[in-house]
Each structure stands twice: as structure tokens, then as C-alpha cells.
Design a protein around this motif. Structure first.
Motif, PDB file in Angstrom:
ATOM      1  N   GLN A 338       0.832  -1.205   0.000  1.00  0.00           N
ATOM      2  CA  GLN A 338       0.000   0.000   0.000  1.00  0.00           C
ATOM      3  C   GLN A 338       0.868   1.257   0.000  1.00  0.00           C
ATOM      4  OE1 GLN A 338      -3.302  -0.499  -0.462  1.00  0.00           O
ATOM      5  NE2 GLN A 338      -2.592  -2.623  -0.521  1.00  0.00           N
ATOM      6  N   PRO A 339       0.600   2.188  -0.890  1.00  0.00           N
ATOM      7  CA  PRO A 339       1.467   3.366  -1.007  1.00  0.00           C
ATOM      8  C   PRO A 339       1.394   4.309   0.184  1.00  0.00           C
ATOM      9  CG  PRO A 339      -0.449   3.588  -2.437  1.00  0.00           C
ATOM     10  CD  PRO A 339      -0.459   2.182  -1.911  1.00  0.00           C
ATOM     11  N   ASN A 340       0.303   4.252   0.949  1.00  0.00           N
ATOM     12  CA  ASN A 340       0.128   5.193   2.056  1.00  0.00           C
ATOM     13  C   ASN A 340       0.396   4.577   3.421  1.00  0.00           C
ATOM     14  OD1 ASN A 340      -2.266   3.678   1.559  1.00  0.00           O
ATOM     15  ND2 ASN A 340      -3.501   5.090   2.757  1.00  0.00           N
ATOM     16  N   THR A 341       1.105   3.443   3.472  1.00  0.00           N
ATOM     17  CA  THR A 341       1.442   2.855   4.767  1.00  0.00           C
ATOM     18  C   THR A 341       2.442   3.743   5.492  1.00  0.00           C
ATOM     19  OG1 THR A 341       1.079   0.607   3.950  1.00  0.00           O
ATOM     20  CG2 THR A 341       2.344   0.842   5.979  1.00  0.00           C
ATOM     21  N   LEU A 342       2.072   4.171   6.670  1.00  0.00           N
ATOM     22  CA  LEU A 342       2.935   5.013   7.487  1.00  0.00           C
ATOM     23  C   LEU A 342       3.932   4.184   8.278  1.00  0.00           C
ATOM     24  CD1 LEU A 342       3.591   7.784   8.883  1.00  0.00           C
ATOM     25  CD2 LEU A 342       1.785   7.216  10.539  1.00  0.00           C
ATOM     26  N   ILE A 343       3.419   3.170   8.967  1.00  0.00           N
ATOM     27  CA  ILE A 343       4.244   2.394   9.897  1.00  0.00           C
ATOM     28  C   ILE A 343       3.502   1.102  10.224  1.00  0.00           C
ATOM     29  CG2 ILE A 343       3.270   3.406  12.020  1.00  0.00           C
ATOM     30  CD1 ILE A 343       6.247   3.667  13.019  1.00  0.00           C
ATOM     31  N   GLN A 344       4.252   0.054  10.537  1.00  0.00           N
ATOM     32  CA  GLN A 344       3.682  -1.252  10.832  1.00  0.00           C
ATOM     33  C   GLN A 344       3.827  -1.550  12.330  1.00  0.00           C
ATOM     34  OE1 GLN A 344       2.161  -4.021   9.070  1.00  0.00           O
ATOM     35  NE2 GLN A 344       1.983  -4.708  11.190  1.00  0.00           N
ATOM     36  N   GLU A 345       2.726  -1.927  12.957  1.00  0.00           N
ATOM     37  CA  GLU A 345       2.787  -2.325  14.361  1.00  0.00           C
ATOM     38  C   GLU A 345       3.498  -3.664  14.517  1.00  0.00           C
ATOM     39  OE1 GLU A 345      -0.080  -2.624  18.293  1.00  0.00           O
ATOM     40  OE2 GLU A 345      -1.004  -2.604  16.307  1.00  0.00           O
ATOM     41  N   SER A 346       4.233  -3.812  15.601  1.00  0.00           N
ATOM     42  CA  SER A 346       4.885  -5.080  15.931  1.00  0.00           C
ATOM     43  C   SER A 346       5.066  -5.151  17.442  1.00  0.00           C
ATOM     44  CB  SER A 346       6.242  -5.200  15.229  1.00  0.00           C
ATOM     45  OG  SER A 346       7.147  -4.214  15.717  1.00  0.00           O
ATOM     46  N   VAL A 347       5.303  -6.349  17.941  1.00  0.00           N
ATOM     47  CA  VAL A 347       5.525  -6.569  19.372  1.00  0.00           C
ATOM     48  C   VAL A 347       6.757  -7.455  19.494  1.00  0.00           C
ATOM     49  CG1 VAL A 347       4.551  -7.345  21.561  1.00  0.00           C
ATOM     50  CG2 VAL A 347       3.024  -6.506  19.750  1.00  0.00           C
ATOM     51  N   ARG A 348       7.869  -6.899  19.969  1.00  0.00           N
ATOM     52  CA  ARG A 348       9.104  -7.691  19.969  1.00  0.00           C
ATOM     53  C   ARG A 348       9.031  -8.873  20.920  1.00  0.00           C
ATOM     54  NH1 ARG A 348      13.817  -3.889  22.781  1.00  0.00           N
ATOM     55  NH2 ARG A 348      12.678  -3.308  24.682  1.00  0.00           N
ATOM     56  N   ALA A 349       8.205  -8.769  21.973  1.00  0.00           N
ATOM     57  CA  ALA A 349       8.026  -9.924  22.859  1.00  0.00           C
ATOM     58  C   ALA A 349       7.290 -11.055  22.157  1.00  0.00           C
ATOM     59  CB  ALA A 349       7.261  -9.511  24.114  1.00  0.00           C
ATOM     60  N   PHE A 350       6.538 -10.738  21.102  1.00  0.00           N
ATOM     61  CA  PHE A 350       5.813 -11.754  20.343  1.00  0.00           C
ATOM     62  C   PHE A 350       6.694 -12.350  19.254  1.00  0.00           C
ATOM     63  CE2 PHE A 350       1.191 -10.021  21.008  1.00  0.00           C
ATOM     64  CZ  PHE A 350       1.380 -10.070  22.374  1.00  0.00           C
ATOM     65  N   TYR A 351       7.257 -11.493  18.375  1.00  0.00           N
ATOM     66  CA  TYR A 351       7.991 -12.055  17.233  1.00  0.00           C
ATOM     67  C   TYR A 351       9.329 -12.655  17.629  1.00  0.00           C
ATOM     68  CZ  TYR A 351      10.306  -7.381  16.757  1.00  0.00           C
ATOM     69  OH  TYR A 351      10.999  -6.200  16.962  1.00  0.00           O
ATOM     70  N   SER A 352       9.822 -12.306  18.818  1.00  0.00           N
ATOM     71  CA  SER A 352      11.025 -12.977  19.312  1.00  0.00           C
ATOM     72  C   SER A 352      10.682 -14.082  20.304  1.00  0.00           C
ATOM     73  CB  SER A 352      11.953 -11.963  19.993  1.00  0.00           C
ATOM     74  OG  SER A 352      11.400 -11.511  21.217  1.00  0.00           O
ATOM     75  N   GLY A 353       9.377 -14.195  20.634  1.00  0.00           N
ATOM     76  CA  GLY A 353       8.929 -15.132  21.660  1.00  0.00           C
ATOM     77  C   GLY A 353       7.968 -16.176  21.140  1.00  0.00           C
ATOM     78  N   TRP A 354       6.687 -16.085  21.553  1.00  0.00           N
ATOM     79  CA  TRP A 354       5.773 -17.203  21.326  1.00  0.00           C
ATOM     80  C   TRP A 354       5.382 -17.415  19.877  1.00  0.00           C
ATOM     81  CZ3 TRP A 354       0.567 -16.386  19.867  1.00  0.00           C
ATOM     82  CH2 TRP A 354       0.048 -15.101  20.036  1.00  0.00           C
ATOM     83  N   TYR A 355       5.518 -16.414  19.020  1.00  0.00           N
ATOM     84  CA  TYR A 355       5.261 -16.652  17.599  1.00  0.00           C
ATOM     85  C   TYR A 355       6.152 -17.768  17.055  1.00  0.00           C
ATOM     86  CZ  TYR A 355       2.487 -12.319  16.938  1.00  0.00           C
ATOM     87  OH  TYR A 355       1.533 -11.342  16.968  1.00  0.00           O
ATOM     88  N   LYS A 356       7.369 -17.820  17.545  1.00  0.00           N
ATOM     89  CA  LYS A 356       8.323 -18.820  17.047  1.00  0.00           C
ATOM     90  C   LYS A 356       7.971 -20.234  17.496  1.00  0.00           C
ATOM     91  CE  LYS A 356      12.369 -15.836  16.503  1.00  0.00           C
ATOM     92  NZ  LYS A 356      13.790 -15.640  16.858  1.00  0.00           N
ATOM     93  N   GLU A 357       7.093 -20.367  18.473  1.00  0.00           N
ATOM     94  CA  GLU A 357       6.635 -21.684  18.886  1.00  0.00           C
ATOM     95  C   GLU A 357       5.602 -22.266  17.924  1.00  0.00           C
ATOM     96  OE1 GLU A 357       5.422 -21.913  23.020  1.00  0.00           O
ATOM     97  OE2 GLU A 357       6.494 -20.044  23.438  1.00  0.00           O
TER      98      GLU A 357
END
Length: 399
Positions: A338-357
Motif C-alpha cells: 500500500q502506497p500510504n502505509t505510514l508504519i507497521q505495528e509489531s511486538v518484539r516480545a511476540f515475534y522474538s517469543g511465542w510466535y516462534k513456537e
């Protein structure tokens, strides 16, 4: 190509995450996800949607999207019907990419940039992971889970959290220190002691890192309008980037009044749902930043329409993610396309944590930016270990 079976998977441990796998006669399988009320989503998919989808061509995504939402009860824009349709829709786009051998962002129109800026929502490792999600915001605060326990961190050591994020190149963070007072006082008032405590994280951040860190303020729709306007004035000296969900997102007129009372941007919000709700807000000049969650608002099909709608009003788009790993990755594909995307939300406790499970891959995040995934479809699958879990519930409908 025909849809031959639709399968849902959920676990007791991650009780609010539900995955959908759309099987076809080509042996390709599309993966989707939704979040919250997994049992109800499962029932709606199998009891209602499967009768409309089985035997159909999975590449007719627009037609199937309309079919899933052309129901008498599908009017609650982030209700069960929309969450179920979102999961299936994401799976259909994953399948489309796999058929063509291209990533989903390519199927949506291609990359608009080579890297996408992110911000860190300061949740902790246990935040929304468990089944016990109540309509409050500081879930599992204080539960030690690793180096990125940012929920307890921003409430007690906001300066240290800001410094830690800057060290990794992340220059924006989202916090919600007013929530304890809102919950205690039912959003009606705040005491001087509570106000001082709520402002303390902002003071610590500005003293420690100055204006190097952007700060987004989440209010979780907990305040009434007069108090929300008052809190905005207290916060303006700290130069926040946006105020998110200051009141319930059910009155464009009330939110427009709020937006007109402050110079800080208003962000609204993953709780809105379909493009129709966003249009009402945009028509009233009630929001400056348009946020949508692809797992709640109708999937990638509706999400890209919301982003385009925001663009016609010259508003930036900022996809939500504080739920599951497949939704996170789907959101990133949408951000890049999308051309008008300002910023993407993320949670470092998630993508470095339980998402990897749970899944095979996480996107590369470097120097405060996420890089695009280049595999076909979403580029992610459930780990084999998920299918072997003793707490796994699988339901399958087939032709």
C-alpha cells in the motif's frame, strides 16, 4: 481448481488463536488466521461458511469474500462473522500466491518500498497469549518472560525501554499508562495521584532520549469524551505521535469532536472493521491515521480497500498487529503493498517469543524496519510440532 476441504485448528494453550487451512484438488493448501473467540469462529466456519465455499474456485477471491459477508447477521464489523471471513480470506490469498509462485505482496500489486518502518507496542510475553482476555488492557503484567517484558517495563522503567528500543534501531513505541485509572474509575475521572503516575512514563522517556523516540498513546476506548479531551491536553506537552481509541469507536460525531480539540493525530482503529465504518469516520474528519487488523476486518480483501479509502482522503494507513503470527505476516504483506502505509505495528516480545513456537519463519526486522518475505503466498506455515500437540483441536469439513 476447487476447494475440497476446510480445516480449522486451535489449541488450549493459545486459546484465542485459530488457524484455517483451505485444501484444494491441486493439493495446494492456503493458511489463514483469526483471533479471539476461537470456538465461535470455528463453529461459524464449519456450520455456515463451508456450505458456501466447498466446491468453489478458491481464486475467485472477491466473489467468495462477498459470499462470506452477504449474511443477515454479518453486520458487526469485527464480530464472529467478520473474524471467520478474515481467516478464510487470508488463506485464499496465501493460496493465490502459491498458485502463482509469488509472495502475497506481489499479488496485491507489488512492493511500494524495500523496507517498512515499524513501531513496538510495549506488550509483554504473556499479553493476550492466554485464554483469559478480559476487557482490560494490562493483561499478565509483571509476568517475567525474557528481556522484552515491555508491558511491566513501560509502566515502571519507560526510560530503559526507550533506550533499549533505540539501541535496536526502533524509534517509535506505543504505551497505555492511563488504563489502570480508567479501569478503576470506569473512565469517568482521574485523581491527581493517578494522573501523576500516568504521566511519569512520558517524562522518563523524554528525559532519557528526548525527541529521538516517537510515542503513540493507546487508550483502549476506556474513557468518556470530556475526560478523553482533558487527558489530551495533559499529554500534548510530551508531543505524542497519535492518540488511539480515546473513546468507543461507535460515534463518528463524538470522535470528530475529540479530534477537533487536539493538535495530536487521532488513530482509529482495529475495532472499526469494514470499509463502511472507516468511511463514516473519514467523512467526519474524525481520524488522521487509519488502522485496521486484517484478522478482524475481512482479511486482505477488505484491508486493501480500507487502505485505498484512507488514501483517497489523504490519510496514512497503519496496520494493527497484537494478535497471532500468521496475522502479523499478512499485515506486513499488506503494509508493503500500500502506497500510504505510514508504519507497521509489531511486538518484539511476540515475534522474538511465542510466535516462534507456532510458525516456520518470522520476518527479518533490522534497524527499526521489517523486510519483505519472498516465499510464495504468505511465506509461512505452521510448524510440524503444532500438528502433534496434545491440546490441539482439529475440525474438518469436506466435499
Amino acid at each position: 481448481m476447487k476447494i475440497t476441504a476446510i480445516e480449522t485448528l486451535r489449541t488450549a494453550e493459545f486459546a484465542n488463536v485459530i488457524w484455517v487451512r483451505v485444501h484444494t484438488d491441486s493439493e495446494l493448501i492456503g493458511l489463514g488466521e483469526s483471533f479471539y473467540g476461537a470456538g465461535a469462529i470455528e463453529a461459524h466456519i464449519h456450520d455456515t461458511l463451508c456450505g458456501r465455499l466447498l466446491g468453489r474456485d478458491p481464486l475467485r477471491i472477491e466473489a467468495l469474500h462477498r459470499e462470506m459477508l452477504n449474511l443477515p447477521m454479518a453486520q458487526s464489523c469485527t464480530g464472529v462473522e467478520y473474524r471467520a471471513a478474515s481467516a478464510v480470506d487470508i488463506a485464499l490469498w496465501d493460496l493465490f500466491g502459491k498458485v502463482c509462485g509469488k509472495p502475497v505482496h506481489q499479488m496485491l500489486g507489488g512492493l511500494c518500498r524495500d523496507r517498512q518502518r515499524i513501531y513496538n507496542t510495549c506488550a509483554g510475553y504473556g499479553y493476550v497469549r492466554s485464554k483469559d482476555i478480559k476487557p482490560v488492557s494490562n493483561w499478565n503484567r509483571g509476568a517475567a518472560g525474557g528481556p522484552y517484558e515491555d508491558l511491566d517495563g513501560f509502566m515502571n522503567r519507560a526510560d530503559a525501554v526507550a533506550e533499549s528500543l533505540l539501541e535496536s534501531g526502533i524509534t517509535a513505541m506505543k504505551i497505555w499508562p492511563f488504563d489502570p485509572a480508567a479501569i478503576e474509575n470506569e473512565g469517568m475521572f482521574i485523581t491527581p495521584t493517578q494522573l501523576k503516575a500516568a504521566l511519569e512514563p512520558f517524562e522518563k522517556i523524554r528525559r532519557a532520549v528526548g525527541d529521538k523516540m516517537e510515542v503513540m498513546v493507546e487508550f483502549h476506548s476506556l474513557w468518556n469524551l470530556p475526560m478523553a479531551k482533558k487527558l489530551a491536553k495533559y499529554l500534548e506537552p510530551y508531543a505524542p505521535t497519535w492518540f488511539e481509541d480515546p473513546i468507543r469507536m461507535n460515534s463518528p460525531q463524538a470522535l470528530a469532536e475529540y479530534a477537533g480539540s487536539t493538535d495530536v493525530w487521532v488513530c482509529a482503529s482495529e475495532t472499526l472493521g469494514s470499509k463502511y465504518a472507516y468511511k463514516e469516520m473519514l467523512d467526519r474528519d474524525a481520524t488522521h491515521v487509519v488502522m485496521a487488523d486484517l484478522c478482524w476486518t475481512g482479511g486482505l480483501t477488505e484491508g486493501r480497500k480500507i487502505a485505498s479509502l484512507a488514501d483517497t482522503y489523504h490519510r496514512p494507513f497503519a496496520p494493527h498487529d497484537c494478535i497471532g503470527p500468521v496475522g502479523f505476516i499478512a499485515s506486513i504483506h499488506t503494509s508493503f503493498s500500500q502506497p500510504n502505509t505510514l508504519i507497521q505495528e509489531s511486538v518484539r516480545a511476540f515475534y522474538s517469543g511465542w510466535y516462534k513456537e507456532l510458525v516456520t519463519v518470522m520476518p527479518t526486522i533490522k534497524d527499526g524496519y521489517v523486510l519483505p518475505l519472498d516465499g510464495p503466498g504468505l511465506g509461512v506455515e505452521l510448524l510440524p510440532a503444532v500438528f502433534e500437540r496434545s491440546d490441539l483441536t482439529v475440525r474438518r469439513s469436506e466435499v
